[in-house]
Design an enzyme around this catalytic site. Structure first.
Site, short mmCIF file in Angstrom:
data_model
loop_
_atom_site.label_atom_id
_atom_site.label_comp_id
_atom_site.label_asym_id
_atom_site.label_seq_id
_atom_site.Cartn_x
_atom_site.Cartn_y
_atom_site.Cartn_z
CD GLU A 81 -4.88 49.51 -1.08
OE1 GLU A 81 -5.14 50.71 -1.35
OE2 GLU A 81 -4.51 48.69 -1.94
CG HIS A 82 -10.21 49.75 -0.92
ND1 HIS A 82 -10.83 50.86 -1.41
CD2 HIS A 82 -9.23 49.42 -1.80
CE1 HIS A 82 -10.26 51.20 -2.56
NE2 HIS A 82 -9.29 50.33 -2.82
#
Length: 180
Positions: A81-82
């Site tokens: 996600e990051h």
């Protein structure tokens, strides 16, 4: 006169609270007129139009979350996600800066057990750019990940995990999930 006003107030209060208690919400009563498309590549697109404001809300969901991680190896869904905010092969720079420069607001991503999603609100005139950025990071992420980005985001995710666990009741979902 005071007694009459007091009686009217209590009568009105009783009527309002009585009707409020009888109200029942039914999910079937909600009817959101949306269109559903399935693209050639298998992606599902849901479109709801509301012309009250000249903004577009884009929310992309990936059906991948922590449930897809191997036992003993956690945090990968959150790490990806990051990493997906750090650019792609065709747009190799920070997505937050790109979205803010075109007027994006309320932008972020979240990960849970079942999914990872990214969301942002942009002016309608920037919808093409947002859809390009979303599709580009969907298809061209791996070539933009280098060791420096990986190390940086690994540290950020580890810090977020520590911060969450150190809060009161921060471990409750882990304990509840194991108990269930």
């Amino acid at each position: 006169m005071k007694r009459l006003l007091l009686a009217a107030f209590f009568g009105l209060f009783f009527v309002v609270s009585h009707y409020g208690q009888e109200f029942q919400f039914k999910a079937d009563d909600i009817d959101i007129d949306y269109k559903k498309y399935t693209l050639k590549n298998g992606l599902t697109l849901l479109v709801y139009e509301d012309h009250k404001a000249p903004i577009a809300a884009v929310n992309v969901w990936y059906h991948v979350g922590s449930k897809n991680e191997k036992p003993g190896k956690s945090g990968f869904a959150h790490l990806f996600e990051h990493l997906m905010f750090n650019g792609s092969e065709n747009y190799n720079t920070d997505y937050f800066q790109a979205l803010e420069s075109i007027g994006g607001t309320d932008l972020n991503g979240t990960t849970n057990t079942d999914r990872t999603n990214y969301f942002q609100n942009v002016p309608v005139s920037a919808l093409d750019q947002v859809l390009f950025l979303e599709s580009d990071r969907m298809g061209h992420l791996l070539g933009a990940i280098d060791q420096a980005k990986l190390d940086e985001q690994r540290g950020v995710v580890q810090n977020e995990k520590r911060q969450g666990e150190n809060q009161p009741y921060g471990m409750q979902w882990d304990y509840l999930t194991k108990a269930m």
